[in-house]
Design a protein around this motif. Structure first.
Motif, PDB file in Angstrom:
ATOM      1  N   TYR A 280       0.834  -1.198   0.000  1.00  0.00           N
ATOM      2  CA  TYR A 280       0.000   0.000   0.000  1.00  0.00           C
ATOM      3  C   TYR A 280       0.871   1.251   0.000  1.00  0.00           C
ATOM      4  O   TYR A 280       1.957   1.258   0.579  1.00  0.00           O
ATOM      5  N   ALA A 281       0.346   2.298  -0.613  1.00  0.00           N
ATOM      6  CA  ALA A 281       0.994   3.599  -0.466  1.00  0.00           C
ATOM      7  C   ALA A 281       0.869   4.014   0.990  1.00  0.00           C
ATOM      8  O   ALA A 281      -0.164   3.782   1.624  1.00  0.00           O
ATOM      9  N   PRO A 282       1.895   4.651   1.537  1.00  0.00           N
ATOM     10  CA  PRO A 282       1.828   5.061   2.954  1.00  0.00           C
ATOM     11  C   PRO A 282       0.615   5.933   3.262  1.00  0.00           C
ATOM     12  O   PRO A 282       0.057   5.851   4.359  1.00  0.00           O
ATOM     13  N   SER A 283       0.184   6.714   2.302  1.00  0.00           N
ATOM     14  CA  SER A 283      -0.924   7.649   2.543  1.00  0.00           C
ATOM     15  C   SER A 283      -2.270   6.946   2.714  1.00  0.00           C
ATOM     16  O   SER A 283      -3.218   7.554   3.220  1.00  0.00           O
TER      17      SER A 283
ATOM     18  N   ASN B 270     -11.931   3.389   3.112  1.00  0.00           N
ATOM     19  CA  ASN B 270     -12.596   3.883   4.316  1.00  0.00           C
ATOM     20  C   ASN B 270     -11.914   5.152   4.811  1.00  0.00           C
ATOM     21  O   ASN B 270     -10.785   5.456   4.418  1.00  0.00           O
ATOM     22  N   SER B 271     -12.603   5.858   5.676  1.00  0.00           N
ATOM     23  CA  SER B 271     -12.060   7.079   6.274  1.00  0.00           C
ATOM     24  C   SER B 271     -11.487   7.996   5.196  1.00  0.00           C
ATOM     25  O   SER B 271     -10.362   8.508   5.314  1.00  0.00           O
ATOM     26  N   LEU B 272     -12.265   8.219   4.174  1.00  0.00           N
ATOM     27  CA  LEU B 272     -11.785   9.003   3.040  1.00  0.00           C
ATOM     28  C   LEU B 272     -11.524  10.449   3.424  1.00  0.00           C
ATOM     29  O   LEU B 272     -12.235  11.037   4.259  1.00  0.00           O
ATOM     30  N   LYS B 273     -10.491  11.002   2.788  1.00  0.00           N
ATOM     31  CA  LYS B 273     -10.077  12.373   3.033  1.00  0.00           C
ATOM     32  C   LYS B 273     -10.151  13.169   1.729  1.00  0.00           C
ATOM     33  O   LYS B 273     -10.063  12.583   0.644  1.00  0.00           O
TER      34      LYS B 273
ATOM     35  N   ASP C  44      -7.802  12.329  -0.985  1.00  0.00           N
ATOM     36  CA  ASP C  44      -7.992  11.092  -1.755  1.00  0.00           C
ATOM     37  C   ASP C  44      -8.721  11.351  -3.072  1.00  0.00           C
ATOM     38  O   ASP C  44      -8.875  10.432  -3.884  1.00  0.00           O
ATOM     39  N   THR C  45      -9.177  12.578  -3.263  1.00  0.00           N
ATOM     40  CA  THR C  45      -9.847  12.930  -4.513  1.00  0.00           C
ATOM     41  C   THR C  45      -8.918  12.714  -5.700  1.00  0.00           C
ATOM     42  O   THR C  45      -7.798  13.239  -5.723  1.00  0.00           O
TER      43      THR C  45
ATOM     44  N   VAL D 101     -13.248   9.702  -8.082  1.00  0.00           N
ATOM     45  CA  VAL D 101     -13.616   9.736  -6.667  1.00  0.00           C
ATOM     46  C   VAL D 101     -13.418  11.174  -6.182  1.00  0.00           C
ATOM     47  O   VAL D 101     -12.332  11.740  -6.339  1.00  0.00           O
ATOM     48  N   ILE D 102     -14.482  11.736  -5.626  1.00  0.00           N
ATOM     49  CA  ILE D 102     -14.417  13.085  -5.084  1.00  0.00           C
ATOM     50  C   ILE D 102     -14.811  13.031  -3.619  1.00  0.00           C
ATOM     51  O   ILE D 102     -15.906  12.548  -3.288  1.00  0.00           O
ATOM     52  N   VAL D 103     -13.916  13.504  -2.776  1.00  0.00           N
ATOM     53  CA  VAL D 103     -14.188  13.537  -1.346  1.00  0.00           C
ATOM     54  C   VAL D 103     -14.343  14.993  -0.932  1.00  0.00           C
ATOM     55  O   VAL D 103     -13.376  15.762  -0.942  1.00  0.00           O
ATOM     56  N   SER D 104     -15.565  15.362  -0.612  1.00  0.00           N
ATOM     57  CA  SER D 104     -15.839  16.763  -0.324  1.00  0.00           C
ATOM     58  C   SER D 104     -17.093  16.885   0.530  1.00  0.00           C
ATOM     59  O   SER D 104     -18.028  16.090   0.394  1.00  0.00           O
ATOM     60  N   ALA D 105     -17.076  17.886   1.382  1.00  0.00           N
ATOM     61  CA  ALA D 105     -18.258  18.168   2.190  1.00  0.00           C
ATOM     62  C   ALA D 105     -19.262  18.986   1.393  1.00  0.00           C
ATOM     63  O   ALA D 105     -20.381  19.222   1.845  1.00  0.00           O
TER      64      ALA D 105
END
Length: 112
Positions: free
Chosen positions: A59-62, A83-86, A89-90, A108-112
């Protein structure tokens, strides 16, 4: 002719989860040949998770501890559970098969 078709991308809030799938056809399939990469806007494509020739997973460390790669040889499919997307990660996520085969990518878009 090898074809890789990704699915499962979308918009998710920070802290949420998504499961990407990659269905492979053509050629010989083994999860040991498969990997997931991603490319964020303005950045180079990077490896996210892959099966190594020795049978372990890299896995990538991130993403370590948050993402899980798995596969089903009977279904010619590899998965990426995220999981626990940030927000960082977009990206467009690509399925890869050894031999330089790539899918078309899924956003993949991670946004509020």
């Amino acid at each position: 002719q090898v074809q890789l078709i990704e699915s499962g991308g979308g918009l998710v809030q920070p802290g949420g989860s998504l499961r990407l799938s990659c269905a492979a056809s053509g050629g010989i399939f083994s999860i040991n040949y498969m990997a997931w990469y991603r490319q964020a806007p303005g950045k180079e494509r990077e490896m996210v998770a892959r099966f190594s020739v020795f049978g372990n997973i890299v896995y990538a460390p991130s993403v370590k501890g948050r993402f899980t790669i798995s596969g089903d040889n009977a279904k010619n499919t590899v998965y990426l559970q995220m999981n626990s997307l940030k927000p960082e990660d977009t990206a467009v996520y690509y399925c890869y098969k050894r031999g330089d085969y790539w899918g078309q990518g899924t956003q993949v878009i991670v946004s509020a």
